[in-house]
Write an enzyme that holds these catalytic residues in place. Structure first.
Site, mmCIF file in Angstrom:
data_model
loop_
_atom_site.group_PDB
_atom_site.id
_atom_site.type_symbol
_atom_site.label_atom_id
_atom_site.label_comp_id
_atom_site.label_asym_id
_atom_site.label_seq_id
_atom_site.Cartn_x
_atom_site.Cartn_y
_atom_site.Cartn_z
ATOM 1 N N HIS A 120 -7.943 -5.347 -0.130
ATOM 2 C CA HIS A 120 -6.730 -4.609 0.237
ATOM 3 C C HIS A 120 -6.033 -5.253 1.435
ATOM 4 C CE1 HIS A 120 -4.157 -1.136 -0.143
ATOM 5 N NE2 HIS A 120 -4.236 -0.921 1.162
ATOM 6 N N ASP B 46 -9.553 -4.941 -4.992
ATOM 7 C CA ASP B 46 -9.010 -3.902 -4.114
ATOM 8 C C ASP B 46 -9.677 -2.559 -4.428
ATOM 9 O OD1 ASP B 46 -7.418 -2.088 -2.664
ATOM 10 O OD2 ASP B 46 -5.603 -3.265 -3.011
ATOM 11 N N SER C 109 0.847 -1.186 0.000
ATOM 12 C CA SER C 109 0.000 0.000 0.000
ATOM 13 C C SER C 109 0.891 1.246 0.000
ATOM 14 C CB SER C 109 -0.966 -0.038 1.182
ATOM 15 O OG SER C 109 -1.984 0.922 1.031
#
Length: 456
Positions: free
Chosen positions: A434, A405, A317
């Protein structure tokens, strides 16, 4: 690029890919190794899927979503649903339908360009809200970024690195016996970083260093964090396997404070840090963050137990964003692990498609573009966008993306992957939201072992 399909339980094993030469420059258009994790059967009450096992199509091919409910007995009148169906993160208005016992088929709207189409379904069954999603990929390997590349991009970052070099590092270690083990010595590390904004007092970065106790030299791994504000305890378990690991925070606050303090900062003073000073590339919040990560690499490269060869940047991320940035700006990095990287192609929403986290320039419910006035912010974003660093990668890359995601949308993360010319390996997990699965963590571990020449 041929997509290889693996069953999910075997994905980690079969995606342990071959070692690549770390010093060899990549050729433009170098082929990628791509593995697609097969869609696992679902036993959920609400099941949303597609008519192809890998959820992947060519532009122009028909794709059909399937919605079913796992209910016995099945309601005579079917199950009422609300759904949204459309391009990634732009799924459109809510609609209604009824799902009969045999299921409901919904055709995916056609895309004129490579991209993703998502179906979001919601229903109330036996007084419980059920939600499901599936995402069809259309020629994802052909998605190209819309973010511009500044003509002075390299000069800008050379100047920022000179500013960092002018600040004495003042590396300071404090023992952390409560985090240490018989195999690993753990310490808190802090060091000086550039001022925020420039011209002020130097700031600091804080992190946790874990070093194998055994004699010898070891590869080093910089672990950069996902978004938010939190404390850190290091990764002694990874160090026990023969790595020096440095896990850093980015906000210039110690990493061993009470959790309540981080929570208050996360929803208070630092709630929108990713937008602070976005209209000025020399004062933007991420300037200090990016340079702090580079100084963390400096520390690892001078550690007496570093093997002098293997220096890895790893994160997911926001951490994937920072890992790619650090690898692009520091030629000493020999391998990069980037999972669903943030800040990828962030001007996408200004071009009618998904942009990367944190959703800059997205329209609100009334159709108004956010982050106004946008011109200066668009200019700044180009100096910090992951896509422009990805173009400059030269060391091998392991990359991970999930179709489902909705934090770092696949339209944005594939736009980044597709510009990488370094040796690159991609794990696509259609169902993944995610987060990183245990299977992918195992893939990372094996891939890193191959990169540093260790036993898996």
């Amino acid at each position: 690029m041929k997509l290889l399909t693996f069953t999910k339980p075997l994905a980690a094993t079969l995606l342990a890919l071959a070692h690549l030469a770390m010093a060899a420059p990549a050729l433009a258009g170098a082929p990628a190794k791509i593995g697609t994790v097969a869609v696992a059967p679902s036993d959920a009450v609400l099941q949303v899927s597609l008519d192809r096992a890998d959820w992947t199509y060519a532009v122009g091919q028909a794709a059909t979503f399937r919605v079913k409910f796992n209910l016995t007995p099945y309601p005579v009148d079917g199950v009422a649903i609300t759904y949204r169906l459309g391009p990634d993160m732009l799924e459109g208005a809510e609609r209604t339908a009824t799902v009969p016992e045999q299921g409901l088929s919904l055709p995916a709207p056609a895309l004129a360009q490579p991209g993703f189409v998502r179906l979001l379904v919601k229903a109330t069954v036996q007084d419980k809200v059920q939600e499901g999603r599936a995402t069809a990929a259309f020629s994802p390997q052909n998605i190209v970024p819309v973010q511009r590349e500044p003509a002075d991009f390299d000069q800008f970052w050379q100047a920022q690195k000179r500013a960092l070099a002018a600040v004495p590092p003042q590396f300071t270690l404090t023992a952390a016996p409560a985090l240490s083990t018989d195999q690993v010595e753990v310490s808190y590390l802090t060091f000086q970083n550039v001022a925020q904004p420039p011209g002020g007092r130097p700031t600091r970065i804080y992190g946790v260093l874990s070093v194998p106790r055994g004699a010898g030299l070891y590869p080093a791994v910089l672990q950069v964090p996902g978004a938010g504000v939190r404390g850190y305890k290091g990764t002694a378990e990874m160090a026990a396997k023969g790595y020096i690991t440095l896990q850093i925070g980015i906000h210039g606050i110690p990493v061993n404070l009470p959790d309540e303090l981080y929570e208050q900062l996360n929803f208070g003073a630092l709630e929108s840090y990713n937008r602070y000073n976005l209209d000025n590339p020399n004062a933007y919040y991420y300037r200090r963050v990016y340079l702090g990560a580079l100084r963390a690499l400096d520390y690892l490269a001078q550690h007496p137990k570093w093997d002098g060869r293997n220096l890895v940047a790893q994160g997911g991320s926001q951490g994937g964003q920072l890992a790619i940035m650090a690898s692009a700006l520091d030629a000493r990095v020999t391998a990069t692990v980037a999972s669903y990287p943030a800040y990828s192609d962030v001007t996408g929403y200004l071009h009618g498609r998904a942009g990367g986290w944190p959703g800059l320039f997205r329209q609100d419910a009334q159709g108004r573009v956010q982050d106004q006035p946008v011109d200066a912010k668009v200019t700044t974003s180009a100096y910090y966008d992951t896509v422009n660093f990805a173009r400059r990668l030269r060391a091998p890359v392991l990359y991970y993306a999930g179709f489902n995601d909705m934090v770092t949308p696949p339209t944005s993360t594939l736009a980044v992957f597709n510009v990488i010319t370094a040796p690159r390996e991609l794990v696509l997990d259609p169902q993944q939201v995610h987060l990183t699965t245990p299977e992918h963590r195992a893939t990372i571990e094996r891939w890193l072992a191959q990169q540093v020449g260790a036993k898996p």
